[in-house]
Write an enzyme that holds these catalytic residues in place. Sequence first.
Site, PDB file in Angstrom:
ATOM      1  N   GLU A 176       0.822  -1.225   0.000  1.00 20.41           N
ATOM      2  CA  GLU A 176       0.000   0.000   0.000  1.00 20.41           C
ATOM      3  C   GLU A 176       0.850   1.267   0.000  1.00 20.41           C
ATOM      4  O   GLU A 176       1.242   1.762   1.052  1.00 20.41           O
ATOM      5  CB  GLU A 176      -0.945   0.009   1.225  1.00 20.41           C
ATOM      6  CG  GLU A 176      -1.838   1.242   1.252  1.00 20.41           C
ATOM      7  CD  GLU A 176      -2.777   1.306   2.450  1.00 20.41           C
ATOM      8  OE1 GLU A 176      -2.708   0.427   3.324  1.00 20.41           O
ATOM      9  OE2 GLU A 176      -3.577   2.247   2.510  1.00 20.41           O
ATOM     10  N   LYS A 218      -2.428  -1.954  -3.299  1.00 16.76           N
ATOM     11  CA  LYS A 218      -3.488  -1.087  -2.748  1.00 16.76           C
ATOM     12  C   LYS A 218      -3.042   0.370  -2.918  1.00 16.76           C
ATOM     13  O   LYS A 218      -2.417   0.946  -2.034  1.00 16.76           O
ATOM     14  CB  LYS A 218      -3.712  -1.427  -1.271  1.00 16.76           C
ATOM     15  CG  LYS A 218      -4.695  -0.521  -0.560  1.00 16.76           C
ATOM     16  CD  LYS A 218      -5.153  -1.095   0.755  1.00 16.76           C
ATOM     17  CE  LYS A 218      -5.996  -0.113   1.524  1.00 16.76           C
ATOM     18  NZ  LYS A 218      -6.714  -0.717   2.641  1.00 16.76           N
TER      19      LYS A 218
END
Length: 337
Positions: A176, A218
């Site tokens: 992420e 992500k």
Amino acid sequence: MTNQELKQTIKDMVIVGKGILAADEGLKSAAKRLAAINVESTEETRRQYRNLILSAPQLENYIVGVILFEETLYQKSNDGVLFPELLAKKGIVPGIKVDQGLADLNDSGEKYTKGLDGLGDRLEVYKKTGARFTKWRAVYNISENTPSDESIKKNAEDLAKYAKICQEHGFVPIVEPEVLIDGTHSIETCNKVTDKVLKAVFEALKKENVALDCTILKPSMVISGKEADNRANVDEVAKQTIKILKENVPAELPSINFLSGGQTPEESTAHLNRIHTLGEELPWYVSFSYARALQGPALKAWQGKDENIEAGQREFLKRAKLNSLATQGKYTEDMEK
Ligand code: 13P
């Protein structure tokens, strides 16, 4: 190098029409979310909050995996079932946030993410709870002189080291890199920064020999700063986001699951939907891994009161369903009424 365990987890987590729920707020974030509805954050109120969301009926119709916070792994639902077991019983894969938050990187206020020390040992403990995937968040702040090359390099290297360690222990890593929405910057600036960040991340993943076919990305969307004048519209956000992703994310990566990052629930659903109606061929599955955009309206309806649990769950399921429709390009604004 990729083993069957990782491949099975990917298979269980990449399902058309479904996405990931991020319910991994650490103690500070959980306290902030609960304070917004005048609830004090204690171990018990955090359990009640998790219970509301994770016990929502038919959660499994929209959600394939839930990212949990360490404390939640060992807490139980109102019916006395450990949360990871409750999820697994519904066919939802439990995951765990393994980063340990942010620390100062330099004098420009930039941050790096802590948690590499002892990660392998922690993973072995988490494994016993049934967790099968992990999350690590790096942040990049946009200002006149940030993100610096130093921050882009350090965060990319650490994301790659994290991903490698997780795969070695049988966990699918969610990588992420969050380009923060805070500020007055234009979508063009966000575009350039996201491009640089993703280039560095995929270079580092390659260098560490991370199996991309067993990794989930992500990212944040390419979007105007929250306080920018003339913020780019839904169409522009969708187009620029997909362009940057296509330029940087290898097709072998199975799934891209966006964070909501301070977008309103409606915005984050509309953007995801538009991505799927652009008529572009997408080499990966593209879905959501929202926290605030899925849980915000539910918390508001709940207000920490038992008599509002069902109302809270209804709000949560509404967002989950609308985002599920968005992953198929079937969402329309009038569904918000
Ligand atoms: P938001 O969707 O609220 O940005 O949270 C996603 C997340 O997991 C942040 O790490």
